[in-house]
Design a protein around this motif. Structure first.
Motif, PDB file in Angstrom:
ATOM      1  N   CYS A 165     -16.369   7.274   3.092  1.00 44.74           N
ATOM      2  CA  CYS A 165     -16.488   8.878   3.083  1.00 44.74           C
ATOM      3  C   CYS A 165     -16.254   9.535   1.686  1.00 44.74           C
ATOM      4  O   CYS A 165     -16.840  10.664   1.597  1.00 44.74           O
ATOM      5  CB  CYS A 165     -15.752   9.365   4.223  1.00 44.74           C
ATOM      6  SG  CYS A 165     -16.193   8.910   5.821  1.00 44.74           S
ATOM      7  N   CYS A 202     -15.681   8.925  10.639  1.00 48.32           N
ATOM      8  CA  CYS A 202     -16.809   8.908   9.696  1.00 48.32           C
ATOM      9  C   CYS A 202     -17.800   9.782  10.149  1.00 48.32           C
ATOM     10  O   CYS A 202     -18.520  10.524   9.624  1.00 48.32           O
ATOM     11  CB  CYS A 202     -17.158   7.449   9.701  1.00 48.32           C
ATOM     12  SG  CYS A 202     -16.014   6.521   8.706  1.00 48.32           S
ATOM     13  N   CYS A 231     -10.319   6.677   3.660  1.00 51.37           N
ATOM     14  CA  CYS A 231     -11.653   6.065   3.916  1.00 51.37           C
ATOM     15  C   CYS A 231     -12.537   6.279   2.727  1.00 51.37           C
ATOM     16  O   CYS A 231     -13.038   7.268   2.417  1.00 51.37           O
ATOM     17  CB  CYS A 231     -12.459   6.851   5.379  1.00 51.37           C
ATOM     18  SG  CYS A 231     -14.095   6.063   5.447  1.00 51.37           S
ATOM     19  N   HIS A 272      -8.794  12.154   6.372  1.00 54.66           N
ATOM     20  CA  HIS A 272      -9.598  11.079   6.585  1.00 54.66           C
ATOM     21  C   HIS A 272     -10.280  10.541   5.137  1.00 54.66           C
ATOM     22  O   HIS A 272     -10.047   9.359   4.998  1.00 54.66           O
ATOM     23  CB  HIS A 272     -10.850  11.447   7.665  1.00 54.66           C
ATOM     24  CG  HIS A 272     -11.816  10.652   7.562  1.00 54.66           C
ATOM     25  ND1 HIS A 272     -11.735   9.566   8.693  1.00 54.66           N
ATOM     26  CD2 HIS A 272     -13.026  10.045   6.880  1.00 54.66           C
ATOM     27  CE1 HIS A 272     -12.839   8.755   8.429  1.00 54.66           C
ATOM     28  NE2 HIS A 272     -13.577   9.039   7.599  1.00 54.66           N
TER      29      HIS A 272
HETATM   30 ZN   LIG Z   1     -14.650   7.490   6.998  1.00 51.09          ZN
END
Ligand SMILES: [Zn+2]
Length: 84
Positions: free
Chosen positions: A41, A8, A38, A34
């Motif tokens: 994000c 992150c 996530c 990612h």
């Molecule tokens: Zn993240």
């Protein structure tokens, strides 16, 4: 960049370049991986992208002096022409 891929924090660091298209393909791929995992994000990237779009559209464009002169002349000519 961490050698363990994007987390992150590193994503935040690369976000501007990512949205700018200024990253190499490998880093972009890592960021996409990612983002898949996530949601935080994902939301962040989405919000930032929208903010940048709004900011870019709202930013006044500075016309070059020559263009401005020509525009001014064209407008004056248009105003003098009767009934066009
Ligand atoms: Zn993240």
């Amino acid at each position: 960049m961490s050698c363990k891929g994007v987390n992150c924090k590193s994503l935040l660091n690369e976000l501007c370049d990512f949205l700018d298209g200024g990253l190499d393909a490998a880093t972009i791929e890592e960021i996409k991986v990612h983002l898949d995992r996530c949601q935080d994000c994902r939301v962040l990237v989405d919000t930032t992208r929208k903010t940048i779009e709004i900011f870019c559209k709202a930013e006044p464009v500075a016309l070059p002096q020559e263009v401005r002169n020509r525009l001014h002349q064209a407008l004056e000519q248009r105003l003098r022409e009767p009934g066009s």
